[in-house]
Design a protein around this motif. Structure first.
Motif, mmCIF file in Angstrom:
data_model
loop_
_atom_site.group_PDB
_atom_site.id
_atom_site.type_symbol
_atom_site.label_atom_id
_atom_site.label_comp_id
_atom_site.label_asym_id
_atom_site.label_seq_id
_atom_site.Cartn_x
_atom_site.Cartn_y
_atom_site.Cartn_z
ATOM 1 N N ILE A 130 0.778 -1.234 -0.081
ATOM 2 C CA ILE A 130 -0.025 -0.131 0.076
ATOM 3 C C ILE A 130 0.692 1.243 -0.023
ATOM 4 O O ILE A 130 0.499 2.075 -0.599
ATOM 5 N N THR A 131 1.941 1.307 0.659
ATOM 6 C CA THR A 131 2.758 2.294 0.923
ATOM 7 C C THR A 131 3.724 2.717 -0.212
ATOM 8 O O THR A 131 3.946 3.882 -0.492
ATOM 9 N N THR A 132 4.329 1.694 -0.720
ATOM 10 C CA THR A 132 5.459 1.858 -1.825
ATOM 11 C C THR A 132 5.101 1.017 -3.018
ATOM 12 O O THR A 132 5.807 1.112 -4.046
ATOM 13 N N GLY A 133 4.061 0.271 -3.111
ATOM 14 C CA GLY A 133 3.606 -0.594 -4.087
ATOM 15 C C GLY A 133 4.676 -1.921 -4.195
ATOM 16 O O GLY A 133 4.564 -2.695 -5.252
ATOM 17 N N ASN A 134 5.521 -2.114 -3.055
ATOM 18 C CA ASN A 134 6.404 -3.448 -3.475
ATOM 19 C C ASN A 134 5.716 -4.586 -2.870
ATOM 20 O O ASN A 134 5.171 -4.679 -1.720
ATOM 21 N N SER A 135 5.571 -5.571 -3.613
ATOM 22 C CA SER A 135 5.085 -6.825 -3.114
ATOM 23 C C SER A 135 6.142 -7.867 -2.894
ATOM 24 O O SER A 135 5.497 -9.161 -2.450
ATOM 25 N N GLU A 136 7.066 -7.402 -2.394
ATOM 26 C CA GLU A 136 7.979 -8.434 -1.645
ATOM 27 C C GLU A 136 7.476 -9.031 -0.472
ATOM 28 O O GLU A 136 7.051 -8.388 0.156
ATOM 29 N N GLY A 137 7.455 -10.350 -0.477
ATOM 30 C CA GLY A 137 7.110 -11.162 0.891
ATOM 31 C C GLY A 137 5.552 -11.535 0.668
ATOM 32 O O GLY A 137 4.894 -12.006 1.422
ATOM 33 N N LEU A 138 4.996 -11.257 -0.565
ATOM 34 C CA LEU A 138 3.629 -11.605 -0.942
ATOM 35 C C LEU A 138 3.485 -12.398 -2.056
ATOM 36 O O LEU A 138 4.475 -12.326 -3.048
ATOM 37 N N TYR A 139 2.586 -13.293 -2.453
ATOM 38 C CA TYR A 139 2.192 -14.156 -3.562
ATOM 39 C C TYR A 139 0.709 -13.757 -3.563
ATOM 40 O O TYR A 139 0.062 -13.479 -2.961
ATOM 41 N N GLN A 140 0.171 -14.051 -5.079
ATOM 42 C CA GLN A 140 -1.091 -13.946 -5.184
ATOM 43 C C GLN A 140 -1.615 -15.417 -5.313
ATOM 44 O O GLN A 140 -1.233 -16.237 -6.294
ATOM 45 N N ARG A 141 -2.663 -15.669 -4.600
ATOM 46 C CA ARG A 141 -3.098 -17.115 -4.604
ATOM 47 C C ARG A 141 -4.199 -17.255 -5.447
ATOM 48 O O ARG A 141 -4.695 -16.089 -6.323
ATOM 49 N N LYS A 142 -4.775 -18.292 -5.875
ATOM 50 C CA LYS A 142 -5.584 -18.481 -6.829
ATOM 51 C C LYS A 142 -7.077 -18.757 -6.487
ATOM 52 O O LYS A 142 -8.015 -18.890 -7.243
ATOM 53 N N LYS A 143 -7.163 -19.117 -5.059
ATOM 54 C CA LYS A 143 -8.504 -19.420 -4.438
ATOM 55 C C LYS A 143 -8.965 -18.352 -3.567
ATOM 56 O O LYS A 143 -8.171 -17.494 -2.924
ATOM 57 N N SER A 144 -10.416 -18.131 -3.544
ATOM 58 C CA SER A 144 -10.994 -17.052 -2.784
ATOM 59 C C SER A 144 -11.094 -17.355 -1.349
ATOM 60 O O SER A 144 -10.621 -16.619 -0.514
ATOM 61 N N HIS A 145 -11.398 -18.490 -1.149
ATOM 62 C CA HIS A 145 -11.397 -18.866 0.267
ATOM 63 C C HIS A 145 -10.581 -20.327 0.574
ATOM 64 O O HIS A 145 -11.210 -21.192 0.669
ATOM 65 N N PRO A 146 -9.173 -20.083 0.520
ATOM 66 C CA PRO A 146 -8.469 -21.324 0.656
ATOM 67 C C PRO A 146 -8.561 -22.242 1.998
ATOM 68 O O PRO A 146 -8.487 -23.260 2.085
ATOM 69 N N GLU A 147 -9.072 -21.338 2.902
ATOM 70 C CA GLU A 147 -9.206 -21.798 4.410
ATOM 71 C C GLU A 147 -10.467 -22.849 4.316
ATOM 72 O O GLU A 147 -10.572 -23.784 5.515
ATOM 73 N N LEU A 148 -11.396 -22.755 3.399
ATOM 74 C CA LEU A 148 -12.734 -23.370 3.316
ATOM 75 C C LEU A 148 -12.517 -24.610 2.331
ATOM 76 O O LEU A 148 -13.548 -25.245 2.029
ATOM 77 N N THR A 149 -11.505 -24.741 1.890
ATOM 78 C CA THR A 149 -11.457 -26.115 0.991
ATOM 79 C C THR A 149 -11.613 -27.336 1.583
ATOM 80 O O THR A 149 -10.714 -27.722 2.661
ATOM 81 N N THR A 150 -12.225 -28.279 1.128
ATOM 82 C CA THR A 150 -12.281 -29.520 1.623
ATOM 83 C C THR A 150 -11.455 -30.584 1.246
ATOM 84 O O THR A 150 -10.870 -30.367 0.025
#
Length: 359
Positions: free
Chosen positions: A339-359
């Motif tokens: 948010i502050t600098t646009g730097n995405s280091e330490g982050l990745y983009q997942r593909k599922k909306s609610h991975p914690e609810l995957t059965t």
């Protein structure tokens, strides 16, 4: 405001496909994130940005919940009910170790752990070993009581629509008491303030959302909440102590290494019942949940599409970042640098909306 959100847009080269749409439903975690900061919700849920860092508290809770979900119970001598595939009896400790090994291989894949920092891999070993060490003490403490529990459902993923909004989540358990239903909710915590928790439960977003979900699913309000709290033992890594030496110490948890767990288990395992008044859940939904959902839906429709939400935050006049949520209690939020600098280091983009609810 405009400057902060422009930084993110300028640094994102290809168009982002939204991971989350309104039709995917809102979970407690999603609603909580949005109430805290709309921009962090957009980044986490719509764009899928996720922290690579390992969270000891979060993963301890997830692993402990996994054991609770599949635990078959134990007899008076501490052996698991039933027998292993080779026909031998297993102690709760042996069973816990085997199940956590399987859980670790399935959950912490090479793809996931390669994003960790070197220290995170040591934290993971310590976290899972602590779960294996604590769980047998939990099982022994509640053995007699839990044999009497009658389950309506356990670890049930729910989906239902309230108005035009779909809500989703996973309920730890629903307990039957004759014709009455109780919400069974488990939490793992570093510290326990019983009086504060008791006072909060009637207004707690997650607990009351799950009580409301039970009412929708079974057409009757639960009579109350069985709140099951597990305190994580604070066994710190000593100065100059290696992870291997720490793991050896934890093998003796509940004995000379950390006697309070065996001598005073009530300090680490707490469970109490909080009753709900007739009509209380409906009243909560009218006073709290529906106003939140109405505001959320109005905010979401400030964009023409999910794709616009993912790529053009400035086109929604109701959208803004919450500056107070970026840095709180001496900690940066997961989305701080993005948010502050646009730097995405330490982050990745997942593909599922609610991975914690995957059965």
């Amino acid at each position: 405001r405009k400057k902060i959100m422009t930084v993110i847009k300028t640094n994102s080269k290809p168009e982002i496909e939204p991971v989350w749409q309104l039709s995917d439903g809102l979970s407690y975690s999603a609603l909580s994130t949005w109430l805290n900061c709309r921009e962090q919700f957009r980044l986490k849920y719509v764009c899928g940005w996720t922290s690579c860092r390992f969270s000891f508290a979060l993963e301890f809770g997830s692993a402990f919940h996994h054991l609770l979900e599949i635990f078959p119970g134990c007899g008076k001598l501490g052996y698991i009910k039933g027998r292993s595939k080779n026909g031998e009896k297993q102690t709760v400790s042996e069973w816990s170790k085997k199940e956590i090994e399987k859980y670790s291989k399935r959950t912490f894949t090479t793809e996931k752990t390669k994003r960790f920092l070197p220290a995170d891999n040591h934290e993971l070993k310590r976290c899972l070993r602590l779960v294996v060490a604590v769980f047998p003490h939990y099982a022994a403490h509640y053995q007699q009581h839990d044999m009497k529990l009658r389950w309506k459902s356990r670890e049930n993923i729910f989906k239902f629509t309230d108005g035009s909004t779909q809500l989703t989540g996973k309920i730890d358990g629903v307990v039957k008491d004759g014709s009455k239903l109780w919400l069974f909710e488990t939490k793992t915590k570093g510290q326990i303030d019983e009086s504060a928790i008791r006072a909060l439960l009637h207004n707690d977003l997650q607990t009351m959302l799950y009580a409301y979900a039970i009412q929708q699913l079974y057409k009757k309000q639960p009579v109350g909440i069985i709140y099951n709290v597990v305190k994580r033992p604070g066994i710190q890594l000593r100065k100059d102590e290696t992870t291997s030496n720490w793991l050896e110490r934890v093998e003796n948890i509940g004995t000379k290494t950390f006697p309070p767990l065996a001598e005073n288990p009530e300090e680490y395992f707490l469970r109490w019942r909080v009753t709900l008044e007739p009509g209380e859940v409906d009243s909560w939904a009218d006073r709290i949940l529906r106003p939140i959902l109405s505001e959320f839906v109005g905010w979401w429709h400030g964009w023409e599409s999910g794709t616009e939400a993912a790529n053009c935050p400035e086109k929604n006049s109701k959208h803004y970042p919450n500056p107070a949520a970026l840095y709180f209690r001496n900690q940066k939020s997961d989305m701080f640098h993005l948010i502050t600098t646009g730097n995405s280091e330490g982050l990745y983009q997942r593909k599922k909306s609610h991975p914690e609810l995957t059965t």
